[in-house]
Motif scaffolding. Structure first.
Motif, PDB file in Angstrom:
ATOM      1  N   ILE A 184       0.915  -1.201  -0.020  1.00 13.97           N
ATOM      2  CA  ILE A 184       0.150   0.051   0.020  1.00 13.97           C
ATOM      3  C   ILE A 184       0.790   1.314  -0.189  1.00 13.97           C
ATOM      4  CG2 ILE A 184      -1.607   1.205   1.399  1.00 13.97           C
ATOM      5  CD1 ILE A 184      -2.971  -1.490   2.303  1.00 13.97           C
ATOM      6  N   GLY A 185       1.960   1.056   0.791  1.00  8.25           N
ATOM      7  CA  GLY A 185       2.818   2.466   0.731  1.00  8.25           C
ATOM      8  C   GLY A 185       3.523   2.560  -0.514  1.00  8.25           C
ATOM      9  N   LEU A 186       3.910   1.563  -1.096  1.00  6.83           N
ATOM     10  CA  LEU A 186       4.456   1.726  -2.880  1.00  6.83           C
ATOM     11  C   LEU A 186       3.503   2.006  -3.394  1.00  6.83           C
ATOM     12  CD1 LEU A 186       6.789   1.177  -4.574  1.00  6.83           C
ATOM     13  CD2 LEU A 186       5.575  -1.254  -4.875  1.00  6.83           C
ATOM     14  N   ALA A 187       2.272   1.565  -3.410  1.00  5.71           N
ATOM     15  CA  ALA A 187       0.995   2.373  -4.461  1.00  5.71           C
ATOM     16  C   ALA A 187       1.040   3.861  -3.956  1.00  5.71           C
ATOM     17  CB  ALA A 187      -0.119   1.451  -4.241  1.00  5.71           C
ATOM     18  N   GLN A 188       0.835   3.808  -2.993  1.00  5.15           N
ATOM     19  CA  GLN A 188       0.821   5.774  -2.570  1.00  5.15           C
ATOM     20  C   GLN A 188       1.900   6.437  -3.232  1.00  5.15           C
ATOM     21  OE1 GLN A 188       0.357   5.350   1.634  1.00  5.15           O
ATOM     22  NE2 GLN A 188      -1.895   4.989   1.691  1.00  5.15           N
ATOM     23  N   ARG A 189       3.120   6.037  -3.130  1.00  8.72           N
ATOM     24  CA  ARG A 189       4.420   6.664  -3.894  1.00  8.72           C
ATOM     25  C   ARG A 189       4.166   6.710  -5.151  1.00  8.72           C
ATOM     26  NH1 ARG A 189      10.378   5.861  -1.676  1.00  8.72           N
ATOM     27  NH2 ARG A 189       9.189   6.584   0.283  1.00  8.72           N
ATOM     28  N   LEU A 190       3.819   5.701  -5.881  1.00  9.86           N
ATOM     29  CA  LEU A 190       3.562   5.678  -7.192  1.00  9.86           C
ATOM     30  C   LEU A 190       2.372   6.539  -7.695  1.00  9.86           C
ATOM     31  CD1 LEU A 190       3.940   1.858  -7.949  1.00  9.86           C
ATOM     32  CD2 LEU A 190       5.547   3.513  -8.509  1.00  9.86           C
ATOM     33  N   SER A 191       1.416   6.498  -6.984  1.00 10.91           N
ATOM     34  CA  SER A 191       0.288   7.425  -7.168  1.00 10.91           C
ATOM     35  C   SER A 191       0.987   9.063  -7.194  1.00 10.91           C
ATOM     36  CB  SER A 191      -0.891   7.387  -6.356  1.00 10.91           C
ATOM     37  OG  SER A 191      -1.530   6.073  -6.268  1.00 10.91           O
ATOM     38  N   GLY A 192       1.655   9.182  -6.448  1.00  6.32           N
ATOM     39  CA  GLY A 192       2.060  10.754  -6.141  1.00  6.32           C
ATOM     40  C   GLY A 192       3.083  10.882  -7.289  1.00  6.32           C
ATOM     41  N   GLU A 193       3.401   9.912  -8.030  1.00  6.45           N
ATOM     42  CA  GLU A 193       4.356  10.332  -9.208  1.00  6.45           C
ATOM     43  C   GLU A 193       3.654  10.440 -10.520  1.00  6.45           C
ATOM     44  OE1 GLU A 193       8.807   8.403  -7.586  1.00  6.45           O
ATOM     45  OE2 GLU A 193       7.314   7.238  -8.645  1.00  6.45           O
ATOM     46  N   GLY A 194       2.214  10.144 -10.379  1.00  2.13           N
ATOM     47  CA  GLY A 194       1.492  10.086 -11.592  1.00  2.13           C
ATOM     48  C   GLY A 194       1.232   8.544 -12.288  1.00  2.13           C
ATOM     49  N   LEU A 212      -8.666  -3.111   4.336  1.00  3.25           N
ATOM     50  CA  LEU A 212      -7.485  -1.923   3.791  1.00  3.25           C
ATOM     51  C   LEU A 212      -8.136  -1.066   2.939  1.00  3.25           C
ATOM     52  CD1 LEU A 212      -4.462  -4.442   4.303  1.00  3.25           C
ATOM     53  CD2 LEU A 212      -5.150  -3.020   5.849  1.00  3.25           C
ATOM     54  N   ALA A 213      -9.355  -1.312   2.480  1.00  2.00           N
ATOM     55  CA  ALA A 213      -9.793  -0.756   1.247  1.00  2.00           C
ATOM     56  C   ALA A 213      -9.742   0.660   1.239  1.00  2.00           C
ATOM     57  CB  ALA A 213     -11.249  -0.940   0.798  1.00  2.00           C
ATOM     58  N   SER A 214      -9.722   1.528   2.376  1.00  2.00           N
ATOM     59  CA  SER A 214      -9.684   2.938   2.649  1.00  2.00           C
ATOM     60  C   SER A 214      -8.363   3.620   2.071  1.00  2.00           C
ATOM     61  CB  SER A 214     -10.028   3.183   3.762  1.00  2.00           C
ATOM     62  OG  SER A 214      -9.224   3.021   4.899  1.00  2.00           O
ATOM     63  N   THR A 215      -7.401   2.686   2.369  1.00  6.00           N
ATOM     64  CA  THR A 215      -6.095   3.175   1.992  1.00  6.00           C
ATOM     65  C   THR A 215      -5.375   2.710   0.748  1.00  6.00           C
ATOM     66  OG1 THR A 215      -4.950   1.641   3.292  1.00  6.00           O
ATOM     67  CG2 THR A 215      -5.308   3.831   4.222  1.00  6.00           C
ATOM     68  N   ALA A 216      -5.994   1.241   0.314  1.00  3.56           N
ATOM     69  CA  ALA A 216      -5.561   0.586  -0.693  1.00  3.56           C
ATOM     70  C   ALA A 216      -5.864   1.111  -2.237  1.00  3.56           C
ATOM     71  CB  ALA A 216      -5.776  -1.085  -0.588  1.00  3.56           C
ATOM     72  N   PRO A 217      -5.147   0.776  -3.279  1.00 10.13           N
ATOM     73  CA  PRO A 217      -5.696   1.048  -4.468  1.00 10.13           C
ATOM     74  C   PRO A 217      -6.842   0.347  -4.885  1.00 10.13           C
ATOM     75  CG  PRO A 217      -3.364   0.706  -4.526  1.00 10.13           C
ATOM     76  CD  PRO A 217      -3.791   0.203  -3.360  1.00 10.13           C
ATOM     77  N   PRO A 218      -7.530   0.771  -6.112  1.00  7.58           N
ATOM     78  CA  PRO A 218      -8.657  -0.303  -6.465  1.00  7.58           C
ATOM     79  C   PRO A 218      -8.258  -1.791  -6.522  1.00  7.58           C
ATOM     80  CG  PRO A 218      -8.397   1.607  -7.883  1.00  7.58           C
ATOM     81  CD  PRO A 218      -7.258   1.694  -7.012  1.00  7.58           C
ATOM     82  N   LEU A 219      -9.340  -2.517  -6.038  1.00  4.08           N
ATOM     83  CA  LEU A 219      -9.033  -4.108  -6.187  1.00  4.08           C
ATOM     84  C   LEU A 219      -9.572  -4.609  -7.263  1.00  4.08           C
ATOM     85  CD1 LEU A 219      -9.876  -4.990  -2.391  1.00  4.08           C
ATOM     86  CD2 LEU A 219      -7.699  -4.727  -3.483  1.00  4.08           C
TER      87      LEU A 219
END
Length: 319
Positions: A184-194, A212-219
């Motif tokens: 999830i942390g990796l996904a958030q970092r990737l989202s911040g980069e576009g 974990l759906a509130s912090t995770a990307p779409p499943l």
């Protein structure tokens, strides 16, 4: 349809040299229920077809992906009770493992071939390269491709969604899974980069991720392997644990980043069809026992993110 018993076949073949030659160049492949095993074993089948062999494939993943392999004859998986009738006439029957999925195959088919020694050989190459080499040496093929010949249906566009990162945070067993919170942390970092990360999970795995759906990307989940392949084919990138989805992405020409718990496992099972990177626990974790126990904690989000940057640089400047 009239059937000949095995003794009658042998007598008939002796008087029909052309039939004997045809059977000698016929092969059936009994596929593992594991997706990665199946995709790698298809390398041998693909190269035999290129060399003019008659080949049939028996396996449910292969059957689902039949449209992606127009040059291969795909059939559903066989049960033990029907195997003799369906496989007896093939000169060669290939199964990756000696005793699965068909337990008795090795005992009764004279042309049985398994890949046990290839899988466990002291060989620094990945399975895709090992299986291609096996096709050369065992079957005497003059040329081979490190490919299973997978082709997308024409309506799909390769890497159409260039910023979509297909993330597979699951694996067949718990000991292969990197920490959920770090995915999830990796996904958030990737989202911040576009980038647009999306998690792909099987229906039976969704329950682990819903809290974990509130912090995770779409499943994302898919009806079958073919629908999954279509989604992967149009994704820009793949990041995941050691699993069959990495091999599928690689076979589809999607750049892959795979998190492994051990170097020797990575050497054998890294996706080998296409450009890819791997992430291992850092060298400073002492002893194999501690690496096995603490590898998840030892691999940081920063480490995986850095490897993804290296992968993007490699793809930008092809070899």
């Amino acid at each position: 349809m009239q059937h000949l018993d095995r003794e009658s076949h042998a007598q008939h073949d002796a008087t029909c040299p052309s039939l004997a030659r045809e059977q000698a160049r016929s092969a059936a492949f009994v596929m593992s229920p594991a997706l990665g095993d199946s995709l790698n074993l298809l390398i041998i089948a693909h190269n035999l077809v290129r060399a003019g062999w008659q080949v049939e494939i028996f396996g449910n993943h292969a059957w689902s992906l039949a449209r992606w392999f127009p040059h291969l004859s795909m059939k559903p998986a066989l049960g033990e009770e029907e195997a003799r009738d369906r496989l007896a006439d093939f000169g060669v029957v290939v199964q990756m493992h000696r005793d699965r999925p068909l337990k008795q195959l090795r005992a009764w088919h004279p042309g049985f071939v398994d890949l046990h020694d290839v899988e466990y050989a002291d060989d620094g190459r990945c399975m895709a390269h090992r299986f291609a080499a096996f096709a050369t040496h065992h079957f005497g093929l003059p040329t081979v491709e490190i490919s299973n010949g997978m082709r997308a249906p024409p309506e799909l566009q390769h890497r159409r969604h260039a910023q979509r990162v297909a993330v597979h945070p699951e694996a067949s067993t718990a000991d292969k899974r990197w920490l959920a919170r770090r995915f999830i942390g990796l996904a958030q970092r990737l989202s911040g980069e576009g980038f647009a990360p999306e998690f792909v999970v099987a229906d039976g795995e969704r329950s682990r991720w819903l809290p974990l759906a509130s912090t995770a990307p779409p499943l994302c989940s898919f009806r079958d392997t073919a629908d999954l392949a279509a989604w992967l084919y149009e994704s820009g990138w793949f990041i995941g644990n050691d699993s069959g989805l990495g091999h599928l992405a690689s076979a589809l020409g999607i750049p892959t980043l795979t998190v492994f718990r051990r170097r020797r496992v990575a050497q054998r099972w890294r996706p080998g069809f296409q450009c890819g990177e791997i992430v291992l626990p850092p060298w400073w974790v002492p002893t194999a026992g501690l690496k096995e126990k603490w590898w998840r904690e030892a691999i940081s989000v920063r480490r995986v993110h850095r490897a993804f940057r290296v992968l993007r640089e490699r793809v930008a400047v092809p070899a």
